[in-house]
Each structure stands twice: as structure tokens, then as C-alpha cells.
Scaffold this motif. Structure first.
Motif, PDB file in Angstrom:
ATOM      1  N   LEU A 435       0.831  -1.212   0.000  1.00 52.92           N
ATOM      2  CA  LEU A 435       0.000   0.000   0.000  1.00 52.92           C
ATOM      3  C   LEU A 435       0.862   1.257   0.000  1.00 52.92           C
ATOM      4  N   VAL A 436       1.935   1.231   0.792  1.00 51.29           N
ATOM      5  CA  VAL A 436       2.822   2.403   0.828  1.00 51.29           C
ATOM      6  C   VAL A 436       3.459   2.601  -0.543  1.00 51.29           C
ATOM      7  N   THR A 439       1.030   4.163  -2.871  1.00 58.24           N
ATOM      8  CA  THR A 439       0.833   5.576  -2.549  1.00 58.24           C
ATOM      9  C   THR A 439       2.003   6.417  -3.054  1.00 58.24           C
ATOM     10  N   GLN A 442       1.759   7.176  -6.620  1.00 54.06           N
ATOM     11  CA  GLN A 442       0.830   8.294  -6.858  1.00 54.06           C
ATOM     12  C   GLN A 442       1.545   9.626  -6.638  1.00 54.06           C
ATOM     13  N   ARG A 443       2.379   9.672  -5.595  1.00 49.92           N
ATOM     14  CA  ARG A 443       3.122  10.907  -5.316  1.00 49.92           C
ATOM     15  C   ARG A 443       4.072  11.222  -6.468  1.00 49.92           C
ATOM     16  N   ILE A 458       0.208  14.008  -0.116  1.00 47.02           N
ATOM     17  CA  ILE A 458       0.390  12.554   0.021  1.00 47.02           C
ATOM     18  C   ILE A 458       1.455  12.257   1.078  1.00 47.02           C
ATOM     19  N   ARG A 459       2.576  13.003   0.997  1.00 51.61           N
ATOM     20  CA  ARG A 459       3.644  12.795   1.970  1.00 51.61           C
ATOM     21  C   ARG A 459       3.144  13.064   3.399  1.00 51.61           C
ATOM     22  N   LEU A 462       0.823  10.335   4.655  1.00 48.37           N
ATOM     23  CA  LEU A 462       1.553   9.141   5.084  1.00 48.37           C
ATOM     24  C   LEU A 462       2.144   9.356   6.471  1.00 48.37           C
TER      25      LEU A 462
END
Ligand code: ZN
Length: 482
Positions: A435-436, A439, A442-443, A458-459, A462
Motif C-alpha cells: 500500500l505504501v 501511494t 501516486q506521489r 500525500i507525503r 503518510l
């Protein structure tokens, strides 16, 4: 079946005292600190031995002791300002957790030294009556010159041996090599009353007393790490045989975990605690790492070797999951045979390839046995590629049957159990990792289209859930906030 007997310095055919039954005594932990993976190697190797004996049709009685009173425990207790029994209790729980987590089945009996003082007292009395032991200065010593076979197990002559360094006041010894059966009480230390004064047992005495209590005066297999051959096992033999007991008929010793390849340091020592290693690999992967080498070889530790073992286990696991899935989807009886086809005493030996069986029969040759597993996985993958249902079913049954003996069947309920300790839930960790990664992709995509507001959001998001991202030349790295 053949086993290497340290006392004979040879591989011998194994014949139990009572046909169909095997009694095994394994020196367990001195519970002064939580376990590192070196401690677990012995547990895992002997777990495989017991599984194989059972699969071969023997009824096994397995006794593994806990040393809960000893100099090192008393030192730790003083340093921590707590009673010794708190140190012992806490660390015994940590050991039990580690054994369970790595799939080592519990022994039939797990006696503690402090619960067997009367048995030890009786053994001392028998040795004094036979002139093999004597009291002096509040201690009781074993007279090594009174027992002819002393040194036979470790291959030493008495005149070459160093003094036993187990006494604070060696002045009462008749010979500096005499070892301590009983230690005089000291202020602030636990002690028990005996005819020779209050005190506590020396380390070696407990194993002779407890092995005899639970397995009888003569039993089949005595195990332990190679570091225990001298003085511990030499002294156990002297105590028991001098008292007139037959004691162990086969002596099996596992090799140690070496650290030559890694820098020896305190921090490395800590990072080899079972709890810490299990933040890097999953429990079955650690078990695979400890199992894969021959039990008598030195296992040199390295991070790379640990990762390779994890990768090798994952190859097997991927096949098992895909095969079970394919058989389920094809409407066949999902997870077939393997352990399910066996009896309560273990899997059906009939399902196992001959190469696997003969490998284990020859002094527990796990490396050759694992080669048979990987060959079977290759066949199975071939069968998957061609949707050969019968082939898939046979390979899966064989792979699972073999892995059950090694305690590594990926489809066994044990490995699917929810996390019972730090880092134990590897599957959840894998999902979080994926998942990370998703993500972060995406970033990167946001950055690529110069949408920096989204990339930063996004960062921050997280970080809010505890994932800290660091950009490195090799790409982003992340870790969980402590
Ligand atoms: Zn022992």
C-alpha cells in the motif's frame, strides 16, 4: 535411521531401547535474557528430529529443561534490582513465545531446576555413598579422578584438562578439576536446605536428575548445542554413570550460529534477538533460515543469507498458494493430502519422495531433503503452467508433506495465525508495504505532472498515519515512525 553420536564420533544406526518408542532429553535455556536466534537454532533442529521420528512411526517422549537458577541469572537480577525469579519468569515467557512463534512444538515436559531440588539431593547422596562426591567448605564436589570415563565424550585426557572454574572458593577441592554439584548459600541468594548445609545446585546436576526422573535411568537421545559438550555434558555423564545409571545412548549436538561474517558488536548482538529479526523477516522465513543448513554445521550469520532464505521460502510458498488456489478453482478437493492424509502422529510417510526420506534417515540431512522439496516445487510449477490437475495435486501433496516434517508447510494453520508478538504478522506487513508503495507511485505521478500540492499532501498524509518517507538517490525509502 542413522544418527551421528558425538560419544562414538561416528554415524550409528539408531536403535531405541524400547521398540517403537524414543525418549529425548534436550538441554534448554538458561533464562537470564530473552532469546537470540542462536538459541532458537537448537530448538528448531531438534523439533525437526522429533517430527521425523514421529513420522517414522515412533512414539516420542520429549523433555527439555529450563535452568532457572544459575550465576548469570543471579547477576542479572542484582543488576536489575529484582528477585532472580522475576528474571527467570520473564525470560522463560520470552523463550516460550519464540519457540511457539517459530513453530517448535512444546516438549512433553519442561522441568525447571528449582522444582527438582529433592531429586538433585538424592543424586548427590548416591554419589557420596559411592565415593564419587564429597562435601567441603559448604560445597559438594564431584571427584573426577574417581570416574574412569571422565573426558571420554569431549576426547580429553584428565591430565590435559583445565581446572573447573565453577567455584568461588576452590580451597576445599581435592583436585582443581573437580566440579561443583552443590554451592554453599551466600547472603541474598536463593538457597535450599540439604544434609550438607543450605545452598543451591551447580548447573550440571539438574540435567542428570531431571532426565532420569522423566525418562528413566537409561534413555535414547540426549541433545544440545556443541558448546555444551564440555564441561556440561561431560559432567552430566560422570554424575549419572558414576551413580550407576545407564544414561543417554546417543549424544546429538547441533552446530552454533557464527558471527564471523558480520562485525561483532553489541548492536549486532541486540539485532539478533528473535523479536528484532522478526521485524525483518516473517517467522517461517526465520525458521527456514535456521533449518536449511545441516544441524551439525556451523551456520554463519549474515543479513544476505537471511534474505536468501526468506526468498527461498517465498518460492515454495508461492507455489503452495497458487496450487491450492488452482485446485480449489478447478473444483477439486482443495488442499489435498499432505498433513491431512497423515495420522495424529504425523503425516503419512508414504506421500513423501524417497529422496526426502533417505536424506532425513541419514543423520537428518536437511539440505538434501530441501533439494527434494525444491525439485518437487519445480515439477509443480510446470504442472501449473500446463494446468495439469493431477500433476498439481501430487506435487502439492508431496511438498506439503515434506514441509510438515520441517515445520514449514506454508498452508498450515500455524503460519496463518494472527500476530502474537512484535513483527510476527508478516502478511499484514506485506500488505502495508504494498500500500505504501502504491501511494508513493501516486506521489511520483503528481510530481511528474508538477502537481506539488498533491505530492506534499500525500507525503503529509503518510506521515500522519506513521509512515516516514525519505528520498534517497536509489528512490524513496520509508519506515514506521517509532
Ligand atoms: Zn543440560
Amino acid at each position: 535411521m542413522h544418527l551421528h553420536d558425538t560419544a562414538a564420533r561416528a554415524v550409528r544406526e539408531f536403535t531405541p531401547i524400547t521398540p517403537g518408542r524414543v525418549s529425548v532429553y534436550l538441554c534448554g535455556a538458561t533464562v537470564q535474557a530473552p532469546p537470540h536466534i542462536g538459541h532458537l537454532r537448537s530448538a528448531v533442529c531438534f523439533d525437526v528430529l522429533i517430527r521425523w521420528l514421529e513420522a517414522s512411526g515412533y512414539r516420542v517422549t520429549f523433555c527439555r529443561n529450563v535452568t532457572d537458577v544459575e550465576d548469570k541469572i543471579l547477576r542479572t537480577a542484582r543488576a536489575q534490582g529484582v528477585p532472580p525469579w522475576i528474571v527467570a519468569e520473564r525470560n522463560q515467557r520470552a523463550f516460550t513465545w519464540a519457540y511457539d512463534t517459530l513453530g517448535c512444538r512444546p516438549p512433553d515436559v519442561e522441568p525447571r531446576a528449582t522444582g527438582h531440588i529433592p531429586e538433585m539431593t538424592v543424586l548427590i547422596r548416591r554419589l557420596i555413598e559411592r565415593d564419587h562426591a564429597y562435601a567441603g567448605g559448604g560445597d559438594v564436589y564431584f571427584d573426577v579422578r574417581s570416574y574412569d570415563g571422565y573426558g571420554a565424550l569431549s576426547g580429553q585426557r584428565l591430565d590435559q584438562m583445565r581446572p573447573a572454574e565453577d567455584s568461588d572458593d576452590a580451597g576445599a577441592k581435592r583436585d582443581p578439576r573437580d566440579f561443583t554439584l552443590w554451592k554453599a548459600a551466600k547472603p541474598g541468594e536463593p538457597s535450599w536446605e540439604t544434609p550438607w548445609g543450605p545452598g543451591r545446585p551447580g548447573w550440571h546436576l539438574e540435567c542428570s536428575a531431571m532426565a532420569t526422573k522423566y525418562l528413566g535411568p537409561a534413555f535414547d537421545i540426549h541433545g544440545g548445542g556443541m558448546d555444551l559438550i564440555f564441561p556440561h555434558h561431560e559432567n552430566e555423564i560422570a554424575q549419572s554413570k558414576a551413580a550407576g545409571d545407564g544414561f543417554a545412548r546417543y549424544w546429538l549436538h547441533n552446530g552454533l550460529l557464527g558471527l564471523a561474517g558480520e562485525k561483532m558488536s553489541k548492536s549486532l548482538g541486540n539485532s539478533l534477538l528473535v523479536t528484532d529479526v522478526l521485524t525483518r523477516v516473517r517467522p517461517p522465513e526465520l525458521r527456514y533460515y535456521l533449518v536449511q543448513a545441516h544441524y551439525r554445521s556451523l551456520l554463519e550469520y549474515s543479513e544476505d543469507a537471511l534474505e536468501e532464505a526468506a526468498a527461498a521460502y517465498q518460492r515454495i510458498e508461492r507455489f503452495a498458494v497458487r496450487a491450492a488456489d488452482a485446485l480449489g478453482r478447478l473444483g477439486l478437493d482443495a488442499p489435498v493430502a499432505g498433513p491431512a492424509a497423515g495420522t495424529a502422529a504425523g503425516p503419512a510417510v508414504g506421500v513423501l519422495p524417497v529422496s526426502f526420506r533417505s536424506a532425513l534417515d541419514e543423520d537428518l540431512g536437511v539440505p538434501a531433503a530441501l533439494a527434494a522439496v525444491h525439485a518437487c516445487v519445480r515439477d509443480g510449477n510446470q504442472a501449473l503452467a500446463t494446468s495439469d490437475k493431477a500433476g498439481i495435486r501430487i506435487s502439492l501433496a508431496q511438498v506439503r508433506g515434506m514441509l510438515e516434517i520441517l515445520g514449514l508447510d506454508p498452508l498450515a494453520p500455524h503460519w496463518a495465525a494472527p500476530a502474537r508478538g512484535p513483527g510476527a504478522d508478516g502478511r499484514l506487513r506485506d500488505v502495508v508495504g504494498s500500500l505504501v508503495k502504491l501511494t508513493l507511485q501516486q506521489r511520483d505521478a503528481a510530481r511528474a505532472r508538477r502537481d506539488y500540492a498533491t505530492a506534499d499532501a500525500i507525503r503529509d498524509g503518510l506521515e500522519e498515519v506513521g509512515v516516514v518517507v525519505e528520498d534517497t538517490p536509489e528512490g524513496p525509502r520509508w519506515e514506521l515512525k517509532r
